[in-house]
Write a protein that holds these residues in place. Structure first.
Motif: not given
Length: 637
Positions: A499-518
Motif C-alpha cells: 500500500l502507498r498513500i497519495d493525497l490531493v490537497a485541495l484546501a490545507v493551510d500551509g500547503l499548496a494545492p496539489g498531489a503529494y506522496r506520503h
C-alpha cells in the motif's frame, strides 16, 4: 474542448432555446404561443428520449457508473412537461367542455401530420429498444471465458497473477470503457440484508459497552462483534453499522469458533447483527483441521477465532464486476474496527494470512460459491513476542477448486478462487513483474509532529458516520499530519506491504494545492503534481470520482494504491497479495474515519472512480501501481 459542468451540458438545449426566444423578442418578433408550444414539444421529445435511453440502458445493465446524469435529465424533463401542460391545459379544458355539446365530425387533418407522428413514435420506440438491447447485451453475457483463474491447484504459478491482472482490468471504470468490460451474470434480486438461523439454539449477548474487565468472556466477545459489524442506528428502515459499506449493502458476516470463552458453550456460532445474538451452528470438533494454524504457531490454541465471510450477491447485485473490490475494502474497515476494539478491551487480535478457506466454508456449512471465506482472526490475552507478523505457508493440502465457478458468479467467483490458497502458494518472481520506478530525489515537505490522541475508541466507533458535506474552511496542516500518522501507525497485523498513500490537497493551510506522496519514514510529503490551478485540481478530483461532490468538496482526498511488484511478491502468492492489498486499503480508510471522528472532522470512503483518471490525478503509472480506494476528509459542513 472546454470542460463544462454536467448541469450546463444538460441545460444547454434549454438555454439555447431561451436565447433564441429572447432574440426574437428583442427584434419585435415574439413567437406565437403555438410556436412556443411546438418548440417546447420538440425539446420535450428530445429530453424524454435521452431520459428513457439512459434509464432503460442502465437498468438493463444493472449498474450506474455515471449515476447522476439520469436524474439530471429527469429534472429538465419535468420542467418541460410543466411548460407543456401550461400551454395545453386550456386546450384540454376546451376539449372536455365541447364533450358536453353535440359531437361534430372532426375536420380532416393533412396526411403529413399523422405520418410525422408515426415516425416520431417509431423513433422513440427504436431508441428505447436499442438502449435496452445494448444494456442487456452488456449485462447478460455468459462469463465462461471471463478469467483464466477458475482453474484449480494444477494451474501454473503465473496463473493467479494473470487472473488478478485480468480481473482488475475488467473491473476498472473509464469513460472510454463504459460499454466494454467483463461479460456479466444474472445477479438476480438483492438477497436479505441479514443472514438468520431461526431454528438453531440462540445465545443472547450482553449489551454493547458492558465489557471492561480485560478478559475473553461473553461480554468482551459481544463488544468486539458489535463494534465490528453491529447495528448502531436504524434510520428510515436502514440499519446502519459500526463499519461503513459501499452502498450500505453490508456483505460481511461474522462467525465465531469458541474454544474457551467463559459464558459461551464451545462450538461454531454465527453472529446475528440485527438482533445482537449468536446462533449455534454445531459443536466444534477438537481435531477440526480447518481451524488449525500453521504448526508451531503460538496462536494454535487461541480461546476464540472469528471467521469473516462475504455474501457476494449483496454487493454484486448492484456493483457487479467491481463487487469483489468493494466487499474486501468493506471487510477491511470492519477488521480495523475489530482490532481497535480488541485493543480497547485489553485483548490481542491477530489476522491470519494462511488459512484454508474451503475447509472453513465446509465447517461453517456455507456455500463457498455464494458466500466466500475471506479472513480469519485469533483472539487471546497474551501475545508472545516471537509470534511473526505474517504466518508461513500452510502445511495442509489445498482444497479442490470451486465447483463450476464460471457458472456461479462469473468474474467474482473466478477472482475469489484466484485469491484463495487453492490456487498456488508460490509468489511470483520479481523478474516477472515490472518493478516500480525509482523516483528521483525530491524536496520533502516535513509534516509537523502532533501528539496522538487517546480517546474512548469504542465510543467513537459507535458514533462514526460517513460525512458527505464539508465546509469551505481549510484543514490545518497539523491535523492532516495527525491523520497520516494514524494511517501509518504500527499497530495490529500488517496484511500487505504494497500500500502507498497519495493525497490531493485541495484546501490545507500551509500547503499548496496539489498531489503529494506520503513518506511515512520521514513523516513528510513529496510533491507529485502541483502545476494545476486550484479550481482545475478540484474539478479533476471530482471528475475522477465519477463527479461525486463528496470528493470535489473535500479539503483532502487520500488516494490509496498498491505497488504491483510488491503485491505479486506476497509470500502466499499474487492472488492472495491482491486480497491482502484490498483488505489493507479498507483498514487504512477506517483509520481515516476514526481519526476524523476523534478530531471532530468528517470523512467518507469512496470506491467508485475512473481508474485511469484516479492514477493521473496523483501522477501514478498504472503499469506499476493500481489505485484501490479513495477517502475524503474535511471539516463538517
Amino acid at each position: 474542448m472546454i470542460p463544462m459542468p454536467k448541469i450546463l451540458w444538460v441545460a444547454l438545449p434549454l438555454l439555447l432555446a431561451l436565447a433564441l426566444l429572447v432574440l426574437h423578442w428583442l427584434h419585435g418578433r415574439a413567437p406565437a404561443r403555438q410556436a412556443v408550444n411546438i418548440w417546447a414539444s420538440l425539446l420535450l421529445l428530445g429530453y424524454l428520449a435521452t431520459t428513457a435511453g439512459l434509464g432503460i440502458y442502465w437498468v438493463a445493465n444493472q449498474q450506474l457508473p455515471v449515476f447522476d446524469w439520469h436524474y439530471l435529465f429527469g429534472y429538465a424533463t419535468l420542467l418541460l412537461v410543466a411548460l407543456h401542460l401550461v400551454f395545453n391545459l386550456p386546450r384540454v379544458w376546451r376539449h372536455f367542455r365541447r364533450a358536453e355539446r353535440p359531437v361534430r365530425p372532426a375536420p380532416a387533418r393533412p396526411g403529413w401530420v399523422s405520418r410525422r407522428g408515426l415516425l416520431g413514435t417509431i423513433g422513440l420506440v427504436a431508441a428505447s429498444g436499442a438502449a435496452f438491447l445494448l444494456g442487456r447485451q452488456r449485462g447478460r453475457q455468459d462469463a465462461a471465458t471471463a478469467l483464466p483463474a477458475a482453474a484449480g491447484i494444477a494451474a501454473p504459478a503465473q496463473m493467479p497473477l494473470a487472473a488478478v491482472e485480468r480481473f482488475h482490468a475488467l473491473s476498472s471504470h473509464s469513460r472510454a470503457g463504459v460499454l466494454a468490460g467483463a461479460p456479466g451474470v444474472a445477479w438476480g434480486p438483492a438477497p436479505p440484508p441479514f443472514k438468520t438461523y431461526p431454528v438453531l439454539p440462540r445465545q443472547a449477548l450482553p449489551a454493547p459497552g458492558t465489557a471492561r474487565d480485560s478478559r475473553i468472556g461473553l461480554a468482551a466477545l459481544a463488544d468486539l462483534l458489535w463494534h465490528s459489524v453491529g447495528v448502531t442506528a436504524v434510520r428510515a428502515g436502514l440499519h446502519l453499522r459500526a463499519s461503513p459499506s459501499s452502498g450500505a449493502l453490508f456483505s460481511t458476516e461474522l462467525y465465531v469458533a469458541a474454544r474457551a470463552v467463559p459464558g459461551l458453550a464451545a462450538g461454531l456460532w454465527h453472529y446475528d447483527a440485527r438482533s445482537h445474538a449468536l446462533d449455534r451452528l454445531r459443536a466444534l470438533a477438537p481435531d477440526d483441521p480447518a481451524f488449525d494454524t500453521p504448526a508451531g504457531d503460538a496462536w494454535r490454541d487461541a480461546p476464540a477465532l472469528v471467521v469473516a465471510t462475504a455474501v457476494f450477491r449483496r454487493t454484486g447485485h448492484k456493483y457487479r464486476d467491481r463487487a469483489y473490490r468493494y466487499l474486501l475494502a468493506d471487510l477491511g474497515h470492519a477488521l480495523e474496527n475489530l482490532q481497535v476494539a480488541g485493543a480497547a478491551l485489553g485483548l490481542h487480535t491477530r489476522l491470519f494470512t494462511a488459512f484454508d478457506e474451503a475447509g472453513l466454508a465446509r465447517s461453517l456449512g456455507v456455500d463457498e460459491a455464494e458466500e466466500g471465506v475471506l479472513a480469519l482472526v485469533g483472539l487471546r490475552l497474551g501475545l508472545p513476542p516471537e509470534a511473526p507478523a505474517i504466518a508461513a505457508a500452510p502445511t495442509w493440502l489445498p482444497a479442490p477448486p470451486l465447483a463450476d465457478t464460471a457458472a456461479a458468479l462469473g468474474v467474482t467467483a473466478a477472482i475469489h478462487a484466484a485469491t484463495s490458497l487453492r490456487a498456488t502458494a508460490a509468489p511470483v518472481p520479481a523478474s516477472a513483474v515490472q518493478p516500480a520506478a525509482v523516483a528521483p530525489p525530491q524536496s520533502a515537505i516535513a509534516l509537523p509532529a502532533v501528539a496522538a490522541l487517546a480517546p474512548d475508541w469504542l465510543r467513537l466507533i459507535a458514533a462514526r458516520r460517513s460525512v458527505r458535506r464539508y465546509a469551505a474552511t481549510p484543514l490545518p496542516l497539523p491535523t492532516l499530519s495527525a491523520v497520516l500518522a494514524r494511517m501509518t501507525a504500527a499497530h495490529g497485523t500488517r496484511l500487505s506491504a504494497a500500500l502507498r498513500i497519495d493525497l490531493v490537497a485541495l484546501a490545507v493551510d500551509g500547503l499548496a494545492p496539489g498531489a503529494y506522496r506520503h513518506d511515512p519514514a520521514r513523516q513528510a510529503l513529496l510533491p507529485r503534481r502541483i502545476a494545476l490551478p486550484p479550481a482545475a485540481l478540484r474539478d479533476a478530483a471530482r471528475a475522477a470520482a465519477l463527479d461525486q461532490d463528496v470528493v470535489g468538496d473535500a479539503a483532502v482526498v487520500f488516494v490509496l494504491s498498491a505497488d504491483r511488484a510488491t503485491l505479486a511478491a506476497d509470500p502466499l502468492g499474487p492472488g492472495r497479495g491482491y486480497r491482502h492489498a484490498l483488505l489493507e486499503a479498507g483498514r487504512l480508510g477506517e483509520r481515516v474515519y476514526l481519526e476524523a471522528q476523534a478530531r471532530g472532522l468528517g470523512a467518507c470512503g469512496v470506491g467508485a472512480f475512473y481508474d485511469d483518471e484516479a492514477a493521473a490525478l496523483v501522477a501514478l503509472d498504472p503499469a506499476r501501481q493500481w489505485v484501490l480506494h479513495f477517502a475524503a476528509l474535511g471539516l463538517r459542513g
